[in-house]
Design a protein around this motif. Structure first.
Motif, PDB file in Angstrom:
ATOM      1  N   SER A 265       0.875  -1.215  -0.025  1.00  0.00           N
ATOM      2  CA  SER A 265       0.016   0.104  -0.077  1.00  0.00           C
ATOM      3  C   SER A 265       0.830   1.453   0.124  1.00  0.00           C
ATOM      4  O   SER A 265       0.223   2.361  -0.022  1.00  0.00           O
ATOM      5  CB  SER A 265      -0.865   0.002   1.113  1.00  0.00           C
ATOM      6  OG  SER A 265      -0.201   0.356   2.561  1.00  0.00           O
ATOM      7  N   GLY A 266       2.176   1.076   0.211  1.00  0.00           N
ATOM      8  CA  GLY A 266       3.035   2.330   0.139  1.00  0.00           C
ATOM      9  C   GLY A 266       3.213   2.842   1.465  1.00  0.00           C
ATOM     10  O   GLY A 266       3.545   4.105   1.569  1.00  0.00           O
ATOM     11  N   LYS A 267       2.859   2.308   2.573  1.00  0.00           N
ATOM     12  CA  LYS A 267       2.548   2.802   3.898  1.00  0.00           C
ATOM     13  C   LYS A 267       3.644   2.080   4.827  1.00  0.00           C
ATOM     14  O   LYS A 267       3.759   2.516   5.978  1.00  0.00           O
ATOM     15  CB  LYS A 267       1.467   2.493   4.515  1.00  0.00           C
ATOM     16  CG  LYS A 267       0.059   3.135   3.714  1.00  0.00           C
ATOM     17  CD  LYS A 267       0.198   4.793   3.963  1.00  0.00           C
ATOM     18  CE  LYS A 267      -1.101   5.474   3.152  1.00  0.00           C
ATOM     19  NZ  LYS A 267      -0.920   7.030   3.329  1.00  0.00           N
ATOM     20  N   LEU A 268       4.556   1.609   4.281  1.00  0.00           N
ATOM     21  CA  LEU A 268       5.750   1.177   4.876  1.00  0.00           C
ATOM     22  C   LEU A 268       7.228   1.275   4.325  1.00  0.00           C
ATOM     23  O   LEU A 268       7.319   0.854   2.971  1.00  0.00           O
ATOM     24  CB  LEU A 268       5.752  -0.547   5.262  1.00  0.00           C
ATOM     25  CG  LEU A 268       6.637  -1.151   5.958  1.00  0.00           C
ATOM     26  CD1 LEU A 268       6.848  -0.724   7.204  1.00  0.00           C
ATOM     27  CD2 LEU A 268       6.354  -2.775   5.968  1.00  0.00           C
ATOM     28  N   GLY A 269       7.902   1.854   4.853  1.00  0.00           N
ATOM     29  CA  GLY A 269       9.367   2.218   4.281  1.00  0.00           C
ATOM     30  C   GLY A 269      10.322   0.761   4.331  1.00  0.00           C
ATOM     31  O   GLY A 269      10.987   0.543   3.141  1.00  0.00           O
ATOM     32  N   MET A 270      10.489   0.124   5.362  1.00  0.00           N
ATOM     33  CA  MET A 270      11.358  -1.122   5.393  1.00  0.00           C
ATOM     34  C   MET A 270      10.843  -2.187   5.991  1.00  0.00           C
ATOM     35  O   MET A 270       9.870  -2.020   6.910  1.00  0.00           O
ATOM     36  CB  MET A 270      12.507  -0.673   6.174  1.00  0.00           C
ATOM     37  CG  MET A 270      13.195   0.344   5.595  1.00  0.00           C
ATOM     38  SD  MET A 270      15.032   0.664   6.505  1.00  0.00           S
ATOM     39  CE  MET A 270      14.167   1.264   8.109  1.00  0.00           C
ATOM     40  N   ALA A 271      10.994  -3.598   5.642  1.00  0.00           N
ATOM     41  CA  ALA A 271      10.589  -4.823   6.379  1.00  0.00           C
ATOM     42  C   ALA A 271      11.960  -5.932   6.177  1.00  0.00           C
ATOM     43  O   ALA A 271      12.661  -5.755   5.433  1.00  0.00           O
ATOM     44  CB  ALA A 271       9.302  -5.314   5.759  1.00  0.00           C
ATOM     45  N   PHE A 272      11.886  -6.527   7.372  1.00  0.00           N
ATOM     46  CA  PHE A 272      12.621  -7.585   7.345  1.00  0.00           C
ATOM     47  C   PHE A 272      11.892  -9.112   6.865  1.00  0.00           C
ATOM     48  O   PHE A 272      11.080  -9.294   7.629  1.00  0.00           O
ATOM     49  CB  PHE A 272      13.298  -7.960   8.640  1.00  0.00           C
ATOM     50  CG  PHE A 272      14.368  -7.060   9.103  1.00  0.00           C
ATOM     51  CD1 PHE A 272      14.650  -6.066   8.614  1.00  0.00           C
ATOM     52  CD2 PHE A 272      15.155  -7.233  10.259  1.00  0.00           C
ATOM     53  CE1 PHE A 272      15.659  -5.426   8.765  1.00  0.00           C
ATOM     54  CE2 PHE A 272      16.206  -6.747  10.831  1.00  0.00           C
ATOM     55  CZ  PHE A 272      16.454  -5.401  10.030  1.00  0.00           C
ATOM     56  N   LEU A 273      12.104  -9.634   5.848  1.00  0.00           N
ATOM     57  CA  LEU A 273      11.334 -10.918   5.271  1.00  0.00           C
ATOM     58  C   LEU A 273      12.201 -11.614   4.787  1.00  0.00           C
ATOM     59  O   LEU A 273      13.577 -11.307   4.384  1.00  0.00           O
ATOM     60  CB  LEU A 273      10.272 -10.446   4.316  1.00  0.00           C
ATOM     61  CG  LEU A 273       9.184  -9.525   4.897  1.00  0.00           C
ATOM     62  CD1 LEU A 273       8.072  -8.974   3.955  1.00  0.00           C
ATOM     63  CD2 LEU A 273       8.303 -10.386   6.063  1.00  0.00           C
ATOM     64  N   SER A 274      11.633 -12.763   4.561  1.00  0.00           N
ATOM     65  CA  SER A 274      12.465 -13.930   3.801  1.00  0.00           C
ATOM     66  C   SER A 274      12.765 -13.831   2.248  1.00  0.00           C
ATOM     67  O   SER A 274      12.176 -12.949   1.603  1.00  0.00           O
ATOM     68  CB  SER A 274      11.951 -15.241   4.061  1.00  0.00           C
ATOM     69  OG  SER A 274      12.425 -16.275   3.199  1.00  0.00           O
TER      70      SER A 274
END
Length: 438
Positions: A265-274
């Motif tokens: 949605s464009g509401k998150l800058g960074m994420a830790f994911l696999s």
């Protein structure tokens, strides 16, 4: 009378011919829901294998997440219907081997035409970072199928709008960048980390512990974890501070679906994911450029290997072992392993997959897929203990409390987690005398 005799002879002959060409049927358990693209792709692979030869017929059984797959495979084995082959979370191998639930891979590899041992096959064909999670006390019990490391996913558009030139390289930069990306008036968050107790939380936490210069568990002894160590405390404190001190991540337990929805949605800058999510993230990011990077370091670069391996449960007969060997070597062939990697985003543990022209083209066209491979030089084995699931949940439950309760302290969390884990592992600790300090 002669006609009847002739008919009988012909019938017996046809039965003999039919029996000679009957395929050996085996069950194959795969950790995925009954619908979805991964299931569809694995169904295609199974169908192609079944049609490619006349010896083996594989029945795919789609079982849910890794924890559910383990429970269903163990239940099937106890019921006298063990799967000949199962894709199992790579860090379950040790626990299953300790319980004498799975076969040493040499029981399958004795059917190799060139008499190669399972250990030689593993060591000579798969990335070194995969070896530890496939073995117990030097004996090979699993063959890697797909593997992952956690990566930093980020929204390039939000980075540019905030004047951020590059992804964060260390923990302090991670905090600083997350602050610049957070805008509560827009419902926009700087970062999200998955904290569920289905292995995602523990997996990310263990990577942070290694990045902090420590060890999450003793890789040489399945009865020891370091939940109350300073490096684990530091990793947990960072996690809680992102929520309550720096206010760059929402409170509460976050799962990967919530995180990816916020990201799309464009509401998150960074994420830790696999890296195993790369295919899904790539396909669903439409309105901005998706980029990936290595996880930031604290005292060192450090990530934990994830993903799954192929194991064979005890209780199958010799004909099923031979059939399981045939399907296993098909699944981990460079061609099939490479194709699965390109489809999913998992990196291929079979090194030769990257020698194929189509794999080279894939990496040239999407350099993001190279990041997981680049992180292999900083990768450590996945935590694997006696009663792995319960021991893992001992720390994940405390992580959940930390992100839900501002007043709950890291000291309380690690004390409770260590005590719980030690209680679970006590039977193994009492039965062994191999405990060492790390």
């Amino acid at each position: 009378m002669k006609k009847r005799t002739l008919v009988t002879i012909l019938s017996l002959g046809l039965l003999t011919i039919s029996s000679a060409f009957a395929k050996e049927k085996i069950d194959f358990m795969f950790p995925a829901p009954v619908d979805g693209k991964l299931t569809m792709e694995m169904t295609r692979i199974i169908k192609e294998f079944n049609q490619s030869q006349n010896d083996v017929e594989v029945r795919g059984i789609f079982t849910g997440d890794y924890d559910t797959t383990k429970m269903k495979a163990e239940a099937a084995a106890k019921a006298g219907q063990p799967p000949a082959l199962a894709i199992m979370s790579a860090n379950y191998t040790v626990d299953l081997a300790l319980k004498d639930a799975i076969l040493p891979m040499d029981d399958l590899f004795k059917y190799s035409k060139d008499s190669v041992s399972a250990t030689d096959f593993l060591v000579n064909n798969f990335w070194p970072a995969m070896h530890k999670n496939a073995q117990l006390m030097g004996k090979t019990y699993a063959i890697p199928f797909h593997n992952s490391t956690p990566m930093l996913y980020y929204n390039k558009q939000l980075f540019e709008q905030a004047g951020i030139k590059q992804p964060p390289q260390n923990w302090q930069e991670l905090i600083d960048v997350a602050k610049k990306l957070t805008d509560k008036s827009k419902g926009q968050w700087g970062i999200m980390l998955p904290s569920t107790n289905n292995d995602y939380g523990g997996w990310i936490l263990s990577s942070l512990v290694h990045a902090n210069g420590g060890w999450f568990n003793n890789p040489d002894y399945p009865g020891e974890v370091y939940y109350n160590s300073p490096t684990t405390k530091g990793a947990l404190q960072l996690w809680q501070d992102l929520v309550y001190k720096h206010e760059v991540m929402p409170a509460g337990v976050l799962n990967s679906k919530q995180i990816s929805a916020n990201f799309f949605s464009g509401k998150l800058g960074m994420a830790f994911l696999s890296t195993g999510a790369l295919g899904f993230m790539r396909e669903n990011t439409k309105s901005f450029d998706l980029e990936v990077a290595m996880l930031p370091e604290k005292e060192r670069r450090g990530v934990i290997i994830g993903g799954a391996s192929l194991v064979s449960f005890k209780g199958i007969d010799e004909s099923q072992k031979k059939a399981a060997y045939q399907f296993l070597t098909y699944l981990v062939s460079p061609e099939v392993n490479g194709s699965w990697s390109r489809f999913t985003g998992y990196f291929a543990p079979r090194m030769a997959a990257y020698d194929l022209p189509e794999m080279k083209t894939y990496l040239d066209n999407d350099p993001r897929a190279k990041v997981a491979l680049e992180q292999l030089k900083y990768a450590y084995p996945w935590y694997a203990t006696y009663e792995t699931v319960s021991v893992r949940k001992a720390i994940e439950d405390q992580l959940a409390e930390l992100v839900n309760n501002k007043k709950y302290t890291v000291d309380e969390a690690v004390q409770n987690a260590q005590q719980k884990a030690d209680e679970i592992m006590l039977p193994y600790q009492n039965a062994t005398s191999l405990k060492t300090d790390k």
